[in-house]
Design a protein around this motif. Sequence first.
Motif, mmCIF file in Angstrom:
data_model
loop_
_atom_site.group_PDB
_atom_site.id
_atom_site.type_symbol
_atom_site.label_atom_id
_atom_site.label_comp_id
_atom_site.label_asym_id
_atom_site.label_seq_id
_atom_site.Cartn_x
_atom_site.Cartn_y
_atom_site.Cartn_z
ATOM 1 N N LEU A 112 12.111 -0.922 26.237
ATOM 2 C CA LEU A 112 11.331 -1.910 25.485
ATOM 3 C C LEU A 112 10.237 -2.524 26.354
ATOM 4 N N ALA A 113 10.562 -2.744 27.643
ATOM 5 C CA ALA A 113 9.555 -3.296 28.549
ATOM 6 C C ALA A 113 8.444 -2.292 28.811
ATOM 7 N N LEU A 114 8.805 -1.012 28.995
ATOM 8 C CA LEU A 114 7.779 0.017 29.184
ATOM 9 C C LEU A 114 6.878 0.109 27.960
ATOM 10 N N ALA A 115 7.491 0.028 26.788
ATOM 11 C CA ALA A 115 6.713 0.090 25.544
ATOM 12 C C ALA A 115 5.926 -1.202 25.305
ATOM 13 N N GLY A 116 6.308 -2.268 26.023
ATOM 14 C CA GLY A 116 5.610 -3.540 25.874
ATOM 15 C C GLY A 116 5.982 -4.307 24.628
ATOM 16 N N LEU A 117 7.205 -4.067 24.105
ATOM 17 C CA LEU A 117 7.629 -4.710 22.865
ATOM 18 C C LEU A 117 8.518 -5.907 23.172
ATOM 19 N N GLU A 118 8.152 -7.072 22.638
ATOM 20 C CA GLU A 118 8.980 -8.255 22.772
ATOM 21 C C GLU A 118 9.880 -8.396 21.557
ATOM 22 N N LEU A 119 11.128 -8.838 21.787
ATOM 23 C CA LEU A 119 12.106 -8.967 20.710
ATOM 24 C C LEU A 119 12.447 -10.430 20.458
ATOM 25 N N ARG A 120 12.961 -10.692 19.258
ATOM 26 C CA ARG A 120 13.449 -12.032 18.926
ATOM 27 C C ARG A 120 14.816 -12.240 19.563
ATOM 28 N N ASP A 157 15.079 -12.948 6.476
ATOM 29 C CA ASP A 157 14.995 -11.500 6.452
ATOM 30 C C ASP A 157 14.781 -10.923 7.851
ATOM 31 N N TRP A 158 14.400 -11.772 8.815
ATOM 32 C CA TRP A 158 14.220 -11.306 10.185
ATOM 33 C C TRP A 158 15.587 -11.126 10.853
ATOM 34 N N VAL A 159 15.723 -10.061 11.608
ATOM 35 C CA VAL A 159 16.977 -9.820 12.319
ATOM 36 C C VAL A 159 16.997 -10.655 13.608
ATOM 37 N N PRO A 160 17.986 -11.530 13.773
ATOM 38 C CA PRO A 160 18.074 -12.316 15.013
ATOM 39 C C PRO A 160 18.714 -11.501 16.138
ATOM 40 N N GLU A 161 18.550 -11.972 17.361
ATOM 41 C CA GLU A 161 19.165 -11.324 18.524
ATOM 42 C C GLU A 161 18.964 -9.810 18.476
ATOM 43 N N GLU A 162 17.707 -9.387 18.413
ATOM 44 C CA GLU A 162 17.414 -7.971 18.196
ATOM 45 C C GLU A 162 18.034 -7.069 19.257
ATOM 46 N N LEU A 163 17.985 -7.493 20.519
ATOM 47 C CA LEU A 163 18.548 -6.662 21.579
ATOM 48 C C LEU A 163 20.051 -6.495 21.392
#
Length: 293
Positions: A118-126, A135-141
Motif C-alpha cells: 500500500l505504501a509503494l502504491a501510495g494509497l492511504e487507508l481509513r 457505507d465506508w469500510v472502517p479499519e481498512e487495513l
Amino acid sequence: KQKWPRNKVVVRVPATTANMGPGFDAMGMGLDIWNEITVERAARFAISTEGEGAGAIPEEIDDEGNSKHMVIRALRRAFEYAGEPMPRVRVHCRNRVPVCSGFGSSSAAIVGGLVAGLALAGLELRAGYDHRRPDWVPEELLQLATEMEGHPDNVAPSIYGGIQLSVQISPVSLTGEARVNGQLALSRRVPIPEGLRLVAYVPSEATRFSFASADKTNEMRALLPAEVPREQAVFNIQRTALLIDCLHRGDLSLLKIATEDVLHQPARSTIYPHLKPMCRAALEAGGPGAVLS
C-alpha cells in the motif's frame, strides 16, 4: 483516493500472541520482537531472508510474481486493492519473530506485506470510523489482513500493537439485515497493566520445523471439537470477561483464574505434552498466569 507512490519502503512488524488463554479468536497482544521487511521496485522479482526461517522458508517466485511466500501474496493483494498491477519488486525479510512458534509470524508477513504494498502504491487507508458515512469500510487495513488470515486475533495487535480485543462481523446481522459495508472485523484497545511482563518458552528452530506443515494453523484448529458443551462455553465466557476486567483495572492478582481455558488448550496439549507441566511450573514459580500462545 489520491496516491503518493514510492520506490522503496521498509516496514517493521511485531510478533503477537493470540487467545491469551480463554479469549479464543478474540484477544491478542503485540510483543517487542520485530520483523523488518524491505520492498523496492526492481527489474525482476527476488526474495531473500535472513534470521528466523532462513533456508527453510520457500523463496521461489516466477517471472509473473507468483509465489507461495506470504509477503508476496500480501503485496499482490495490496496492489490489487489499490487498483494497480503488481510491479516487479525485490523483497528482503529480516526475521526476528520465531517461525512456527505461535508468535504470529504469518500475521507479521501478511500485515508487513500489505503495508509495504500500500505504501509503494501510495494509497492511504481509513483507520477509524466515520458515522456520517456508514457505507465506508472502517479499519481498512484490518479488513484486508483479516480477509487473508481468516481471523483478526493476531493481525489486530500486529497492526496496532498493545492488547487488542477483536470481533468478527458477518455480512448479515442477527436480525437478518445486510450490513451496509464489507466490514469483516473490528478491534478495540485494552490497556496493558503496569508491570506486566511476558516470559516465553520457544522451542529450538529444528524442533519447531519438525512440527511445521504448509497448513499448520488449520491442522491445529482441526484438533478442536466441532461442538462444545454449554458449561465449557460459559466457563470461557466468564474468564474472558474477567480477563478484560483485570487488564482494565491493572489487577494481576486474578490472572491465574482469568487465563484458564477449556476450549482450545486441552485439545492442543495432546500434541504438546509439555504444555501442562510447563504452565504448572510457571504458576508455582510465581507467574500470575500461564497460557499457550
